[in-house]
Design a protein around this motif. Structure first.
Motif, PDB file in Angstrom:
ATOM      1  N   UNK A  16       0.870  -1.180   0.000  1.00 52.17           N
ATOM      2  CA  UNK A  16       0.000   0.000   0.000  1.00 52.17           C
ATOM      3  C   UNK A  16       0.905   1.228   0.000  1.00 52.17           C
ATOM      4  N   UNK A  17       0.849   2.006  -1.049  1.00 55.45           N
ATOM      5  CA  UNK A  17       1.763   3.146  -1.157  1.00 55.45           C
ATOM      6  C   UNK A  17       1.037   4.401  -0.711  1.00 55.45           C
ATOM      7  N   UNK A  18       1.553   5.069   0.319  1.00 49.46           N
ATOM      8  CA  UNK A  18       0.840   6.237   0.844  1.00 49.46           C
ATOM      9  C   UNK A  18       0.832   7.403  -0.134  1.00 49.46           C
ATOM     10  N   UNK A  19      -0.187   8.260  -0.032  1.00 54.68           N
ATOM     11  CA  UNK A  19      -0.314   9.418  -0.909  1.00 54.68           C
ATOM     12  C   UNK A  19       0.706  10.503  -0.558  1.00 54.68           C
ATOM     13  N   UNK A  20       1.297  11.084  -1.598  1.00 55.62           N
ATOM     14  CA  UNK A  20       2.236  12.181  -1.386  1.00 55.62           C
ATOM     15  C   UNK A  20       1.989  13.220  -2.475  1.00 55.62           C
ATOM     16  N   UNK A  21       2.036  14.490  -2.105  1.00 55.88           N
ATOM     17  CA  UNK A  21       1.785  15.548  -3.083  1.00 55.88           C
ATOM     18  C   UNK A  21       2.809  16.659  -2.957  1.00 55.88           C
ATOM     19  N   UNK A  34       5.960  22.894  -1.429  1.00 54.82           N
ATOM     20  CA  UNK A  34       6.103  22.033  -0.251  1.00 54.82           C
ATOM     21  C   UNK A  34       5.705  20.603  -0.629  1.00 54.82           C
ATOM     22  N   UNK A  35       6.405  19.635  -0.047  1.00 46.81           N
ATOM     23  CA  UNK A  35       6.086  18.226  -0.287  1.00 46.81           C
ATOM     24  C   UNK A  35       5.486  17.669   0.993  1.00 46.81           C
ATOM     25  N   UNK A  36       4.368  16.958   0.882  1.00 47.90           N
ATOM     26  CA  UNK A  36       3.682  16.518   2.113  1.00 47.90           C
ATOM     27  C   UNK A  36       2.803  15.296   1.838  1.00 47.90           C
ATOM     28  N   UNK A  37       2.496  14.529   2.907  1.00 44.83           N
ATOM     29  CA  UNK A  37       1.604  13.380   2.718  1.00 44.83           C
ATOM     30  C   UNK A  37       0.148  13.811   2.597  1.00 44.83           C
ATOM     31  N   UNK A  38      -0.623  13.158   1.725  1.00 48.09           N
ATOM     32  CA  UNK A  38      -2.066  13.433   1.692  1.00 48.09           C
ATOM     33  C   UNK A  38      -2.852  12.140   1.843  1.00 48.09           C
ATOM     34  N   UNK A  39      -3.980  12.248   2.501  1.00 42.25           N
ATOM     35  CA  UNK A  39      -4.855  11.080   2.672  1.00 42.25           C
ATOM     36  C   UNK A  39      -6.054  11.179   1.742  1.00 42.25           C
ATOM     37  N   UNK A  58      -2.602  22.129   0.966  1.00 40.75           N
ATOM     38  CA  UNK A  58      -1.186  22.200   1.332  1.00 40.75           C
ATOM     39  C   UNK A  58      -1.111  22.671   2.792  1.00 40.75           C
ATOM     40  N   UNK A  59      -0.378  21.941   3.658  1.00 37.48           N
ATOM     41  CA  UNK A  59      -0.324  22.330   5.073  1.00 37.48           C
ATOM     42  C   UNK A  59       0.473  23.617   5.301  1.00 37.48           C
ATOM     43  N   UNK A  60       1.241  24.043   4.294  1.00 35.54           N
ATOM     44  CA  UNK A  60       2.060  25.255   4.461  1.00 35.54           C
ATOM     45  C   UNK A  60       1.288  26.503   4.038  1.00 35.54           C
ATOM     46  N   UNK A  61       0.703  26.478   2.796  1.00 38.37           N
ATOM     47  CA  UNK A  61       0.058  27.701   2.296  1.00 38.37           C
ATOM     48  C   UNK A  61      -1.454  27.552   2.111  1.00 38.37           C
ATOM     49  N   UNK A 115       0.207  18.583  -7.096  1.00 36.36           N
ATOM     50  CA  UNK A 115       0.629  17.531  -8.014  1.00 36.36           C
ATOM     51  C   UNK A 115       0.789  16.268  -7.167  1.00 36.36           C
ATOM     52  N   UNK A 116       0.007  15.253  -7.476  1.00 33.53           N
ATOM     53  CA  UNK A 116       0.094  14.018  -6.694  1.00 33.53           C
ATOM     54  C   UNK A 116       1.261  13.196  -7.220  1.00 33.53           C
ATOM     55  N   UNK A 117       2.256  12.962  -6.376  1.00 31.75           N
ATOM     56  CA  UNK A 117       3.464  12.287  -6.848  1.00 31.75           C
ATOM     57  C   UNK A 117       3.467  10.800  -6.506  1.00 31.75           C
ATOM     58  N   UNK A 118       2.702  10.398  -5.505  1.00 31.11           N
ATOM     59  CA  UNK A 118       2.550   8.956  -5.285  1.00 31.11           C
ATOM     60  C   UNK A 118       1.243   8.663  -4.573  1.00 31.11           C
ATOM     61  N   UNK A 119       0.831   7.400  -4.646  1.00 29.18           N
ATOM     62  CA  UNK A 119      -0.418   6.986  -4.014  1.00 29.18           C
ATOM     63  C   UNK A 119      -1.465   6.549  -5.024  1.00 29.18           C
ATOM     64  N   UNK A 120      -1.206   6.827  -6.331  1.00 33.20           N
ATOM     65  CA  UNK A 120      -2.165   6.445  -7.372  1.00 33.20           C
ATOM     66  C   UNK A 120      -1.779   5.110  -8.023  1.00 33.20           C
ATOM     67  N   UNK A 121      -0.725   4.478  -7.539  1.00 33.66           N
ATOM     68  CA  UNK A 121      -0.195   3.273  -8.187  1.00 33.66           C
ATOM     69  C   UNK A 121      -1.216   2.137  -8.230  1.00 33.66           C
ATOM     70  N   UNK A 122      -1.178   1.417  -9.321  1.00 37.48           N
ATOM     71  CA  UNK A 122      -2.028   0.248  -9.501  1.00 37.48           C
ATOM     72  C   UNK A 122      -1.236  -0.647 -10.441  1.00 37.48           C
TER      73      UNK A 122
END
Lengths: 248, 113
Positions: B66-71, B78-83, B89-92, B98-105
């Motif tokens: 299970x690959x966690x979501x990251x954006x 800023x790079x951060x985990x998303x559920x 964005x937790x910063x601004x 841009x979703x960089x991981x978590x969509x893998x199938x």
């Protein structure tokens, strides 16, 4: 830790040895596959997309929950743009040809796909429907997906644009409840706005939710009953055909 | 229940690769299923049990990563985990991500005999 029995130490009695060489997986051969699970669908979707682009066809995948008014929106659109737009329709439903009958009554070429127990259209079904229908060059192909806000989100059909329809008789929180669909769409149509005085639907909140999921999502409010806002939808359609060539 | 279609695709991919390797059985299949991929694991398990019957995947070990979501925020980088897809964005506080991981199938590998 021993991966066979999960024990933390190696100094109690075991039926298996802790010498792991050659003990596991009985000589199986590892194959690196590294293949996308939806590879087959995506391949066919790209094939459809190439076909549409070559023939300058604007393919629109209409998605929504059941009862949001996709078919009514289509009927209205097909009748209003009858003289200015060449179009055809693929109807997706689990059962019946009721929707195709309604589209047929507008004088538009239509193919009905019944998915049986299936909850979504896929690229393969669209490929066959298109082969049978042979849409004209410079036309608009509307693909009305199965009414379902979950499953169709995952299946690329090769469409040019994905349009999600929601209506004011649903909750305004649909976009955050079913984020995948709103995330993958380019336009959101909010339908049945003539009913706004009678239902507790917060239009601004709905738009805010939709933009939280997808800040690039365009939103058009329409009422298919009164016709209000449909001109904006028609303008949007026109802007999406290459230089307006499918609509004259 | 699109999970059934997903399981059927996995069976297709696994059987094709096993056959190409002239194998008669699959011992293990390794999958990447991102947490933002839209797969409901309870439905997936149910579909798996039913659909793998009388296929080469019946009884095979299934390893799911299970690959966690990251954006990455497109505004402040800023790079951060998303559920959830609507997490800001937790910063601004921006939603343009841009979703960089978590969509893998993906089917990663098989162990065949």
């Amino acid at each position: 830790m021993c991966a066979t029995c999960g024990c933390g130490t190696a100094d109690h009695d075991h039926h298996h040895s802790h010498d792991h060489f050659g003990e596991h997986s009985s000589g199986g051969v590892k194959i690196d596959v590294e293949q996308d699970i939806l590879y087959q669908n995506n391949l066919l979707a790209q094939r459809n997309r190439g076909y549409f682009e070559a023939k300058n066809i604007l393919a629109i995948n209409l998605v929504s929950s059941p009862g949001s008014g996709k078919t009514t929106l289509l009927e209205k659109t097909l009748l209003d743009l009858k003289d200015s737009m060449k179009s055809c329709v693929i109807e997706g439903d689990q059962q019946t040809s009721h929707d195709a009958d309604r589209i047929h009554a507008t004088g538009t070429k239509v193919v009905q796909i019944n998915t049986g127990k299936g909850c979504h259209l896929d690229a393969h079904m669209v490929l066959h429907a298109v082969q049978g229908m042979k849409p004209e060059n410079e036309s608009v192909l509307f693909i009305e997906n199965v009414g379902n806000l979950v499953c169709p989100a995952m299946f690329d059909l090769g469409e040019s644009e994905r349009v999600v329809v929601m209506s004011v008789t649903e909750g305004e929180d649909k976009p955050v409840k079913y984020p995948d669909m709103f995330h993958s769409s380019t336009l959101c149509i909010i339908n049945k706005t003539d009913l706004l005085p009678y239902v507790p639907f917060n239009l601004e909140k709905a738009k805010e939710y939709a933009r939280q999921v997808n800040p690039k999502l365009e939103i058009i409010e329409v009422s298919c009953t009164t016709g209000e806002g449909l001109d904006k939808w028609y303008q949007w359609l026109e802007s999406k055909t290459l230089a307006g060539s499918a609509i004259t | 229940m699109h999970e059934l279609s997903i399981v059927m695709s996995i069976i297709d991919i696994a059987e094709t690769h096993a056959r190409n390797a002239s194998s008669s059985a699959i011992e293990e299949v390794e999958l990447d299923i991102g947490e933002l991929s839209g797969v409901e694991m309870a439905s997936f398990d149910f579909a798996w049990q039913q659909a793998t019957k009388q296929t080469l995947l019946e009884g095979a070990r299934r390893q799911v990563n299970r690959i966690p979501g990251k954006a990455v925020c497109l505004d402040c980088s800023a790079s951060f985990p998303i559920r959830q897809l609507y997490d800001p964005c937790p910063v601004c506080g921006n939603h343009l991500l841009d979703i960089v991981s978590g969509k893998e199938l993906r089917v990663r590998s098989l162990i065949v005999v």
